[in-house]
Motif scaffolding. Structure first.
Motif, short mmCIF file in Angstrom:
data_model
loop_
_atom_site.label_atom_id
_atom_site.label_comp_id
_atom_site.label_asym_id
_atom_site.label_seq_id
_atom_site.Cartn_x
_atom_site.Cartn_y
_atom_site.Cartn_z
N LEU A 24 -13.62 -77.02 -2.67
CA LEU A 24 -13.35 -77.38 -1.28
C LEU A 24 -14.56 -78.05 -0.64
N GLY A 25 -15.56 -78.41 -1.45
CA GLY A 25 -16.75 -79.08 -0.93
C GLY A 25 -17.93 -78.14 -0.81
N ASN A 26 -19.13 -78.73 -0.70
CA ASN A 26 -20.37 -77.98 -0.57
C ASN A 26 -20.90 -78.07 0.85
N LYS A 27 -21.55 -76.99 1.29
CA LYS A 27 -22.19 -76.99 2.60
C LYS A 27 -23.67 -76.71 2.40
N HIS A 28 -24.53 -77.59 2.93
CA HIS A 28 -25.97 -77.50 2.74
C HIS A 28 -26.63 -77.14 4.06
N THR A 29 -27.56 -76.19 4.01
CA THR A 29 -28.34 -75.79 5.17
C THR A 29 -29.80 -75.71 4.76
N PRO A 30 -30.71 -76.41 5.46
CA PRO A 30 -32.14 -76.31 5.10
C PRO A 30 -32.63 -74.87 5.19
N ARG A 31 -33.48 -74.49 4.25
CA ARG A 31 -34.03 -73.13 4.22
C ARG A 31 -34.79 -72.82 5.51
N SER A 32 -35.43 -73.83 6.08
CA SER A 32 -36.23 -73.61 7.28
C SER A 32 -35.39 -73.22 8.48
N GLU A 33 -34.08 -73.48 8.41
CA GLU A 33 -33.19 -73.13 9.52
C GLU A 33 -32.79 -71.65 9.51
N ILE A 34 -33.00 -70.94 8.40
CA ILE A 34 -32.59 -69.54 8.28
C ILE A 34 -33.66 -68.64 8.88
N THR A 35 -33.27 -67.83 9.85
CA THR A 35 -34.24 -66.93 10.50
C THR A 35 -34.18 -65.52 9.93
N LYS A 36 -33.00 -65.03 9.54
CA LYS A 36 -32.90 -63.66 9.01
C LYS A 36 -31.54 -63.47 8.33
N LEU A 37 -31.46 -62.41 7.54
CA LEU A 37 -30.20 -61.94 6.96
C LEU A 37 -29.80 -60.65 7.67
N PHE A 38 -28.49 -60.46 7.87
CA PHE A 38 -28.02 -59.24 8.53
C PHE A 38 -26.61 -58.91 8.04
N ILE A 39 -26.20 -57.66 8.25
CA ILE A 39 -24.86 -57.25 7.87
C ILE A 39 -23.97 -57.24 9.11
N ASP A 40 -22.69 -57.56 8.90
CA ASP A 40 -21.72 -57.63 9.99
C ASP A 40 -20.41 -57.03 9.50
N GLU A 41 -19.76 -56.25 10.37
CA GLU A 41 -18.50 -55.61 9.98
C GLU A 41 -17.42 -56.67 9.81
N SER A 42 -16.62 -56.52 8.73
CA SER A 42 -15.59 -57.51 8.42
C SER A 42 -14.20 -56.99 8.75
N TYR A 43 -13.73 -55.96 8.05
CA TYR A 43 -12.40 -55.39 8.30
C TYR A 43 -12.38 -53.97 7.77
N SER A 44 -11.31 -53.24 8.10
CA SER A 44 -11.18 -51.85 7.68
C SER A 44 -9.81 -51.65 7.05
N SER A 45 -9.74 -50.68 6.16
CA SER A 45 -8.46 -50.28 5.57
C SER A 45 -8.37 -48.76 5.61
N SER A 46 -7.14 -48.25 5.69
CA SER A 46 -6.92 -46.81 5.79
C SER A 46 -5.84 -46.38 4.83
N THR A 47 -6.06 -45.23 4.18
CA THR A 47 -5.05 -44.59 3.35
C THR A 47 -5.07 -43.11 3.69
#
Length: 571
Positions: free
Chosen positions: A501-524
């Motif tokens: 579906l194509g490549n997306k390029h981002t310069p390394r200098s633009e990245i400030t930090k990595l972090f975790i973010d909640e995505s979705y939940s499942s229940s049983t």
């Protein structure tokens, strides 16, 4: 205590109308029809001449119901009689096509002057019926009301007479300072599980379900053998009842095998900003290989919808998973567990329309019946540490848990180091079980919406939601993702079944930090799993997904720290 008793009698009176409706449908709507249908099998056929036949309409604000009326003459053993009973049930309803199907031949017989078959009670010849068909759809419709209303009412009555009254003698000032003391089940550090209550509740539900479904299924077999193939559907309900009974048997065997297994909290109560832990003794011979998984959850319990669509739901506010420490005990196995708990989380609240609760689940898979217990425990902002469990390793840091997380990370994605960074590969079909459930659920929702009315509202919303679930699950199942972070740039490449579906390029200098973010939940059932993403934050404020579908905060945090170490990007 007097106030609690008054509350229980209010609950008893509140449940009375529900129980009356449920029992009324059962003993005045279902059982009599089944008994009459059985008796009518011995009635004798005669020829009857139709004098009048009519299907009446009864309109209300939101529906139209129908009833059949007929007058006919017949002769039995030389005597003439007049009858007006058409079917087993004479009430008005709009269930199925019964009324239109029966009235047609009667109206034709009236116009043509021909005869139809009537069935006469040989013991009381003045009693006759034109159609002795057992209406399974009507019985099942009434059975739903009996099950729902009767289950609610009888459940309230069971609580009134079985549950022990609160015997705590706590003053108002003490309750304000130590609110956990106001509940009888929290008045000491020893907390009982929901195992026994759940077992008896399931047995009651199984008995009530089978009491309704079995008679209908017995009648359905006869109807099906006579050519009404749709009647075989009713046989599915006893199969569901058998499954419920089997589940109840498993819970009973587990209760008899392991005993009460109450938890003793340390500290008491569990502490926000401190630790939550406890110990229990299980009536199980000690085996070092037995692994007890522990999940501690802070949950938000609330209602959604309104009217008949009103449902109780739970969402995860905070969760931690780990492995308990085990040791030999006098009467089996001692299980000890301990968690560090973050500050600022909600404390335990009294049950209501919306409230927070803390639950711990302890599970051990064993040959035969598994040990699987839930405990609702008091947790408040006391910032206390464990006293007796001070030497116990926190459960989420247990060596076995760390090994499981490492193995799961290897299964979720392939990591390959490159100069100054890593390449991450997330193959298609990596989370196939969850996505398959989403696809099937979406297909069912969309199919029901299209079957009901493809252009109506809210049926169209139902269809759209189902299609979104279906295609969203299909997209996630079939897509793969490659991520490369090196000294110069971030590259993301997504494919659908191998088609890029194509490549997306981002310069390394633009990245400030990595972090975790909640995505979705499942229940049983009572088990809730929250999935997380790892994202890169850019100087522009945009976010780029680096990793996704990581089950549990601890696993996501470990993956985040590993990626930060390998790439040099702070977290």
């Amino acid at each position: 205590m007097l106030q609690k008793l008054k509350e229980r009698w209010v609950l008893f009176l509140f449940g009375a109308p529900f129980a009356a409706v449920g029992l009324g449908f059962l003993f005045w709507g279902i059982v009599p029809q089944f008994a009459e249908w059985t008796a009518m099998k011995r009635w004798e056929p005669v020829q009857a001449r139709i004098l009048s036949a009519e299907m009446k309409h009864h309109r209300s604000d939101d529906s139209t119901t129908y009833s059949l009326h007929a007058t006919y003459r017949y002769q039995y053993q030389g005597q003439n009689y007049t009858g007006n009973r058409v079917g087993i049930s004479s009430s008005s309803d709009n269930v199925g096509d019964y009324h239109r199907r029966v009235i047609g031949p009667l109206e034709r017989a009236e116009r043509n002057g021909s005869t139809v078959t009537a069935w006469v009670n040989p013991k009381q010849p003045d009693q006759a019926v034109l159609n002795r068909e057992l209406r399974l759809s009507l019985l099942l419709f009434k059975g739903v009301f009996a099950l729902v209303f009767g289950g609610v009412g009888l459940g309230m009555w069971a609580y009134v007479f079985i549950a022990r009254p609160d015997k705590t003698n706590v003053t108002e000032s003490e309750a304000q300072q130590q609110p956990w003391l106001s509940r009888n089940d929290w008045a000491s550090a020893t907390i009982k599980s929901d195992g026994k209550t759940g077992m008896w509740a399931l047995w009651a539900f199984a008995a009530f379900w089978n009491l309704i479904s079995l008679p209908a299924a017995i009648g359905a077999v006869g109807e099906a053998l006579e050519g009404n193939h749709v009647a075989w559907v009713a046989v599915l309900f006893p199969l569901v009842g058998a499954g419920i009974a089997f589940w109840a048997i498993k819970l009973t065997l587990a209760w008899r095998r392991f005993g009460p297994a109450s938890v003793t909290l340390d500290p008491y109560p569990g502490s926000i900003g401190g630790q939550v832990g406890g110990a229990l003794e299980v009536a199980l011979p000690y085996q070092p290989d037995n692994s007890f998984a522990v999940t501690l959850q802070c949950l938000h319990s609330y209602y959604t919808g309104s009217g008949k669509n009103r449902k109780r739901r739970e969402s995860v506010v905070w969760q931690s998973e780990g492995i308990a420490q085990t040791a030999r005990a006098a009467h089996g196995t001692r299980v000890e567990w301990l968690f560090d708990v973050d500050e600022g989380l909600p404390a335990s609240e009294p049950p209501g329309n919306r409230y927070h609760l803390w639950r711990v689940n302890i599970k051990c898979e064993l040959p035969g019946a598994d040990f699987d217990r839930n405990y609702e425990i008091p947790v408040f902002a006391t910032a206390e540490k464990a006293q007796q469990l001070g030497d116990v390793t926190t459960s989420n840091q247990h060596p076995e848990m760390a090994q499981q997380r490492e193995q799961l990370l290897e299964e979720l994605f392939d990591v390959r180091q490159v100069p100054g960074g890593v390449i991450l590969h997330y193959p298609a079909f990596r989370n196939w079980s969850t996505m398959l459930v989403l696809i099937v659920a979406g297909a069912i929702c969309a199919g029901i919406g299209l079957w009901l009315d493809p252009y109506g509202f809210p049926e169209c919303i139902f269809t759209i939601a189902g299609l979104l679930m279906f295609f969203g699950g299909l997209y996630s199942l079939c897509s793969s993702l490659d991520v490369r972070i090196d000294r110069t740039e971030l590259i993301t490449r997504r494919r659908i079944l191998g088609v890029g579906l194509g490549n997306k390029h981002t310069p390394r200098s633009e990245i400030t930090k990595l972090f975790i973010d909640e995505s979705y939940s499942s229940s049983t059932g009572n088990k809730h799993t929250t999935y997380y993403k790892i994202k890169a934050r850019l100087r522009s404020g945009d976010k780029k997904t680096i990793s996704h579908s990581l089950p549990g905060r601890e696993l996501a945090q470990e993956a985040l720290e590993s990626l930060s170490l390998l790439t040099g990007v702070p977290c």
